[in-house]
Scaffold this active site. Structure first.
Site, PDB file in Angstrom:
ATOM      1  N   GLU A 189       0.806  -1.225   0.000  1.00  0.00           N
ATOM      2  CA  GLU A 189       0.000   0.000   0.000  1.00  0.00           C
ATOM      3  C   GLU A 189       0.842   1.280   0.000  1.00  0.00           C
ATOM      4  OE1 GLU A 189      -3.153   1.205  -0.416  1.00  0.00           O
ATOM      5  OE2 GLU A 189      -3.460  -0.788  -1.213  1.00  0.00           O
TER       6      GLU A 189
ATOM      7  N   SER B 199       6.448  -2.346   4.381  1.00  0.00           N
ATOM      8  CA  SER B 199       7.753  -2.515   3.757  1.00  0.00           C
ATOM      9  C   SER B 199       7.756  -3.832   2.993  1.00  0.00           C
ATOM     10  CB  SER B 199       8.833  -2.559   4.850  1.00  0.00           C
ATOM     11  OG  SER B 199      10.031  -3.103   4.330  1.00  0.00           O
TER      12      SER B 199
ATOM     13  N   GLN C  11      16.470   9.205   2.628  1.00  0.00           N
ATOM     14  CA  GLN C  11      16.529   9.081   1.165  1.00  0.00           C
ATOM     15  C   GLN C  11      15.803  10.248   0.499  1.00  0.00           C
ATOM     16  OE1 GLN C  11      15.872   5.193  -0.930  1.00  0.00           O
ATOM     17  NE2 GLN C  11      13.862   6.052  -1.317  1.00  0.00           N
TER      18      GLN C  11
ATOM     19  N   HIS D 122       3.651   1.793  -1.724  1.00  0.00           N
ATOM     20  CA  HIS D 122       3.893   2.063  -3.147  1.00  0.00           C
ATOM     21  C   HIS D 122       2.622   2.552  -3.842  1.00  0.00           C
ATOM     22  CE1 HIS D 122       6.950  -1.292  -2.412  1.00  0.00           C
ATOM     23  NE2 HIS D 122       7.713  -0.304  -2.818  1.00  0.00           N
TER      24      HIS D 122
HETATM   25  P1  AMP Z   1      11.146   0.790  -2.280  1.00  0.00           P
HETATM   26  O1  AMP Z   1      10.469  -0.086  -3.296  1.00  0.00           O
HETATM   27  O2  AMP Z   1      11.171   0.180  -0.911  1.00  0.00           O
HETATM   28  O3  AMP Z   1      12.489   1.288  -2.752  1.00  0.00           O
HETATM   29  O4  AMP Z   1      10.231   2.079  -2.120  1.00  0.00           O
HETATM   30  C1  AMP Z   1       9.813   2.832  -3.230  1.00  0.00           C
HETATM   31  C2  AMP Z   1       9.132   4.088  -2.750  1.00  0.00           C
HETATM   32  O5  AMP Z   1       8.032   3.746  -1.917  1.00  0.00           O
HETATM   33  C3  AMP Z   1      10.055   4.984  -1.903  1.00  0.00           C
HETATM   34  O6  AMP Z   1       9.796   6.339  -2.212  1.00  0.00           O
HETATM   35  C4  AMP Z   1       9.608   4.659  -0.500  1.00  0.00           C
HETATM   36  O7  AMP Z   1       9.827   5.700   0.429  1.00  0.00           O
HETATM   37  C5  AMP Z   1       8.123   4.425  -0.692  1.00  0.00           C
HETATM   38  N1  AMP Z   1       7.579   3.624   0.421  1.00  0.00           N
HETATM   39  C6  AMP Z   1       8.023   2.426   0.855  1.00  0.00           C
HETATM   40  N2  AMP Z   1       7.306   2.037   1.936  1.00  0.00           N
HETATM   41  C7  AMP Z   1       6.420   3.013   2.191  1.00  0.00           C
HETATM   42  C8  AMP Z   1       5.396   3.224   3.179  1.00  0.00           C
HETATM   43  N3  AMP Z   1       5.149   2.325   4.138  1.00  0.00           N
HETATM   44  N4  AMP Z   1       4.685   4.361   3.139  1.00  0.00           N
HETATM   45  C9  AMP Z   1       4.926   5.294   2.180  1.00  0.00           C
HETATM   46  N5  AMP Z   1       5.858   5.173   1.225  1.00  0.00           N
HETATM   47  C10 AMP Z   1       6.592   4.048   1.225  1.00  0.00           C
END
Ligand code: AMP
Length: 283
Positions: free
Chosen positions: A36, A186, A154, A38
């Site tokens: 959710e 995550s 980040q 993403h």
């Molecule tokens: P990742 O696939 O983990 O590299 O994350 C891709 C994007 O999704 C990044 O901008 C993350 O900060 C965002 N993201 C990951 N987990 C969450 C979350 N629980 N809530 C909001 N954004 C998220």
């Protein structure tokens, strides 16, 4: 119908064409295995922009030796289905060989911000992040990029990169999406057994504790940090705390007194997974 693009040239040509047609391009960079968090970024992009591009690339240069690059969860077909349901236009999934050919030499570093917090425990991580994001921006040519506050450091590093290198891109930060019980979503949560998942709650619980201490007038970061650490270490599957930090959100320097906007950030090893979470203090 969603379109899958796998080569850099095809993505660049299409973005160029869309820009010439006057289309506004929204971009969501990811490593896939959608949840959710993403989806919230994709929905916002769908709301604001003409064309939504989502990249899926598990970026080898942001993983250190011994980290979970090889076992990082992947589900391209499932991801494409989820993105399609939101109305994403393009999924960009370049190959590692094309992104980093054997003669690759160029890296991007954002000084100071990259060595604090997670950077102190994952040397080279933010150099990998800054490099891949720069490359993706050059390939996708978006007008806006959507990033989650889950990865707060980040986000700040990418904001600085955009400012310092004069990328003509608006960064749109979005709030952390959590499970009902508070666990920040995550892709790595899939690593957990039921018991370990309970220990994973230690992070959001520690942030809740900080919140209630602050609501009751506590302003001393040392006291708040100590109580957060004690709570985290009381969970059975917590292996190690990398850091619990109360810092200025712009430069990640520790604060001497908690105030509005102070960033409380933490990184904790639960079983084999390293988890992060944070809260921006609201008084
Ligand atoms: P990742 O696939 O983990 O590299 O994350 C891709 C994007 O999704 C990044 O901008 C993350 O900060 C965002 N993201 C990951 N987990 C969450 C979350 N629980 N809530 C909001 N954004 C998220």
């Amino acid at each position: 119908m969603i379109r899958k693009i796998e080569t850099i040239k095809e993505m660049q040509n299409l973005s160029e064409k869309l820009r010439r047609e006057g289309k506004i391009i929204g971009f969501v960079p990811t490593m896939g295995y959608f949840h959710e968090g993403h989806m919230s970024l994709m929905r916002k992009a769908r709301e604001k922009d003409d064309i939504v591009v989502v990249s899926i690339f598990v970026n080898p240069t942001q993983f250190g030796p011994g980290e979970d690059f090889n076992r990082y969860p992947r589900d391209l077909e499932g991801d494409i289905k989820k993105a399609d349901e939101i109305g994403v236009d393009i999924i960009f999934t370049p190959s590692a060989d094309e992104m980093y050919p054997s003669d690759y030499k160029t890296y991007v570093e954002v000084e100071e911000l990259s060595s604090k917090l997670c950077g102190a425990f994952r040397p080279g991580h933010f150099k990998g992040v800054a490099t891949i994001v720069t490359k993706l921006f050059m390939i996708v040519k978006p007008h806006r990029a959507y990033l989650g506050k889950k990865d707060f450091q980040q986000l700040k590093i990418i904001e600085r990169l955009v400012k310092d290198l004069n990328f003509d891109i608006e960064i749109v930060p979005l709030p952390i999406v959590r499970e009902k019980d508070g666990l920040a979503m995550s892709s790595r949560n899939v690593y957990f057994s039921k018991e370990k998942r309970e220990s994973a709650l230690s992070l959001s619980q520690a942030l809740d504790l900080a919140k209630s201490l602050i609501e009751n007038g506590e302003k001393d970061p040392k006291i708040i940090e100590k109580k957060m650490r004690e709570l985290i270490l009381s969970y059975p599957h917590v292996k190690k705390i990398d850091y619990v930090a109360l810092v200025d959100p712009e430069n990640f320097v520790p604060v001497s007194e908690v105030r509005e906007g102070t960033l409380i950030a933490l990184a904790v090893w639960v079983g084999e997974a390293r988890l992060i979470d944070n809260w921006e203090v609201k008084l």
